[in-house]
Design an enzyme around this catalytic site. Structure first.
Site, PDB file in Angstrom:
ATOM      1  N   PRO A   1     -10.518-128.947 -29.983  1.00  0.00           N
ATOM      2  CG  PRO A   1     -12.387-127.968 -30.969  1.00  0.00           C
ATOM      3  CD  PRO A   1     -11.006-128.476 -31.270  1.00  0.00           C
ATOM      4  CB  VAL A   2     -12.468-131.426 -25.240  1.00  0.00           C
ATOM      5  CG1 VAL A   2     -13.403-132.369 -24.503  1.00  0.00           C
ATOM      6  CG2 VAL A   2     -11.289-132.172 -25.846  1.00  0.00           C
TER       7      VAL A   2
END
Length: 60
Positions: A2-3
Site C-alpha cells: 500500500p501507498v
C-alpha cells in the site's frame, strides 16, 4: 504494497514520525504486511493553498 497519501498543512517532523509509525502499525496488523511494505507520502500545503467553505485557511 500500500501507498498511503496524506494531504495536510505543513507539520513538524516529530508529528509526522508518530503518525507514520501508527499508520504503519495499523496496516501491518490488519493486512498482514511487513513495515517495509507500507509507504506513506505526505503532500503538504500552506494554508493559503487550501480552502473550505469558500474561504482560504490563511484567512480563517
Amino acid at each position: 504494497m500500500p501507498v498511503i497519501h496524506i494531504e495536510t498543512f505543513k507539520a513538524a517532523d516529530d508529528k509526522k514520525e508518530h503518525l507514520v509509525a501508527e499508520i504503519t502499525k495499523l496496516f501491518c496488523n490488519n493486512m498482514n504486511l511487513r513495515p517495509e511494505q507500507v509507504h506513506v507520502v505526505f503532500d503538504e500545503y500552506e494554508p493559503n493553498n487550501w480552502a473550505t467553505g469558500g474561504k482560504l485557511w490563511s484567512k480563517m
